[in-house]
Design a protein around this motif. Structure first.
Motif, PDB file in Angstrom:
ATOM      1  N   SER A  85       0.835  -1.200   0.000  1.00  0.00           N
ATOM      2  CA  SER A  85       0.000   0.000   0.000  1.00  0.00           C
ATOM      3  C   SER A  85       0.869   1.249   0.000  1.00  0.00           C
ATOM      4  O   SER A  85       2.025   1.224   0.442  1.00  0.00           O
ATOM      5  N   GLU A 130      -8.538  -3.860   0.303  1.00  0.00           N
ATOM      6  CA  GLU A 130      -9.250  -2.585   0.185  1.00  0.00           C
ATOM      7  C   GLU A 130      -9.124  -1.771   1.474  1.00  0.00           C
ATOM      8  O   GLU A 130      -8.811  -0.569   1.436  1.00  0.00           O
ATOM      9  N   VAL A 131      -9.343  -2.416   2.613  1.00  0.00           N
ATOM     10  CA  VAL A 131      -9.284  -1.708   3.894  1.00  0.00           C
ATOM     11  C   VAL A 131      -7.859  -1.265   4.200  1.00  0.00           C
ATOM     12  O   VAL A 131      -7.626  -0.135   4.660  1.00  0.00           O
ATOM     13  N   LYS A 133      -5.361  -0.553   2.162  1.00  0.00           N
ATOM     14  CA  LYS A 133      -4.974   0.581   1.318  1.00  0.00           C
ATOM     15  C   LYS A 133      -5.662   1.866   1.771  1.00  0.00           C
ATOM     16  O   LYS A 133      -5.054   2.949   1.766  1.00  0.00           O
ATOM     17  N   ALA A 134      -6.939   1.775   2.160  1.00  0.00           N
ATOM     18  CA  ALA A 134      -7.672   2.963   2.582  1.00  0.00           C
ATOM     19  C   ALA A 134      -7.132   3.522   3.898  1.00  0.00           C
ATOM     20  O   ALA A 134      -7.026   4.742   4.063  1.00  0.00           O
ATOM     21  N   ALA A 137      -3.312   4.923   3.583  1.00  0.00           N
ATOM     22  CA  ALA A 137      -3.242   6.187   2.847  1.00  0.00           C
ATOM     23  C   ALA A 137      -3.511   7.398   3.737  1.00  0.00           C
ATOM     24  O   ALA A 137      -3.242   8.538   3.329  1.00  0.00           O
ATOM     25  N   GLN A 138      -4.007   7.183   4.960  1.00  0.00           N
ATOM     26  CA  GLN A 138      -4.287   8.296   5.863  1.00  0.00           C
ATOM     27  C   GLN A 138      -3.078   8.691   6.718  1.00  0.00           C
ATOM     28  O   GLN A 138      -3.134   9.697   7.417  1.00  0.00           O
ATOM     29  N   SER A 158     -12.668  -1.087  10.520  1.00  0.00           N
ATOM     30  CA  SER A 158     -13.129  -1.006   9.131  1.00  0.00           C
ATOM     31  C   SER A 158     -13.354  -2.388   8.531  1.00  0.00           C
ATOM     32  O   SER A 158     -14.339  -2.622   7.812  1.00  0.00           O
ATOM     33  N   ARG A 162     -16.778  -4.076   7.191  1.00  0.00           N
ATOM     34  CA  ARG A 162     -16.866  -4.482   5.779  1.00  0.00           C
ATOM     35  C   ARG A 162     -17.237  -5.958   5.655  1.00  0.00           C
ATOM     36  O   ARG A 162     -18.031  -6.323   4.775  1.00  0.00           O
TER      37      ARG A 162
END
Length: 277
Positions: A85, A130-131, A133-134, A137-138, A158, A162
């Motif tokens: 990521s 998906e989680v 990477k999200a 990125a923060q 998260s 999900r």
């Protein structure tokens, strides 16, 4: 002749009975199925489709040919997957995530209809990537280490939310491995070396400053001692210096007297003449 006919009839009846028993046993065997501990069954009916009710543990009956059981393992199972990521400051990070998952028992018929028996292999890797990477990125790359508990909590929250959309329960979510790219690792190493060099230079400067202060204090002490000696000499004359000289001579004489390697020779040149006799 009659005995032969009777024997043939008996064998024929025996064969029919054996065939009937075999057929009955086969039908009975195909009408039974067993659900082991930690498992649940979903029944597919050829006329009604997937039955809404799940079947618990034990041995159960079904209609052969028309119905077929599909067994689900509802025990918690571990899954591990990795993801590369990008962070907020555009650094690449390799993370490994381990989750403990199980299906929602009451939703097994729906899971079978939409995802099949291998529901976890189809869902968890995709939503996990998906989680990750999200969330990654923060944060900046260095924050992933300094704020790792916060990052893990966000990933756990998260991912549980999900997975619930797919009727999967996650009992535990943990980040087991975290590594950076080569460029970032090299930059971190160079930064650590620079910090160590800075600390070393700081120590050298502090040491030099302490030595300078010690030299100043030593010089001030020697100056004060010389001034005191000068004042004492001015008041008492040369007697103090002679006294210090006598004390030093006594210490030298005492040291030589204790040494076994010191020999005393009489003064004058008469000893050299006496050696030739």
């Amino acid at each position: 002749m009659a005995n032969q006919q009777a024997a043939v009839a008996f064998l024929s009846n025996l064969a029919k009975a054996a065939f009937g028993l075999g057929t009955a046993a086969t039908v009975l065997n195909t009408s039974l199925y067993t659900v082991d501990g930690g498992e649940r069954a979903v029944i597919f009916d050829r006329f009604r489709g997937v039955m809404d009710q799940t079947v618990g543990e034990g041995t159960h009956f079904l209609i052969p040919i028309l119905q077929k059981p599909h067994i689900f393992d509802i025990r918690t199972k571990p899954h591990t997957f990795s993801s590369i990521s990008g962070t907020k400051d555009l650094q690449m990070v390799n993370l490994t995530l381990r989750v403990l998952s199980r299906p929602e028992v009451m939703r097994l018929p729906y899971i079978f209809q939409t995802l099949g028996l291998e529901y976890d292999e189809k869902v968890l890797p995709s939503i996990g990537n998906e989680v990750l990477k999200a969330v990654v990125a923060q944060f900046n790359a260095d924050q992933l280490l300094t704020e790792r508990p916060h990052v893990s909590a966000l990933v756990r929250e998260s991912l549980i939310k999900r997975a619930k959309d797919f009727n999967i329960v996650l009992d535990d979510v943990a980040i087991t491995h975290l590594s950076y790219g080569y460029e970032f690792s090299k930059a971190v190493e160079q930064k650590q070396v620079a910090q160590q060099e800075a600390e070393r230079s700081k120590f050298v400067v502090m040491k030099a400053d302490q030595e300078r202060r010690a030299a100043v204090i030593r010089a001030e002490g020697e100056s004060e001692a010389a001034q005191l000696i000068s004042d004492a000499t001015a008041k008492a004359g040369m007697g103090l210096i002679e006294l210090r000289r006598i004390e030093a001579s006594r210490e030298v004489a005492a040291t030589l007297a204790r040494s076994p390697n010191v020999a005393y020779l009489p003064g004058g040149q008469s000893m050299l003449f006496n050696l030739n006799r």
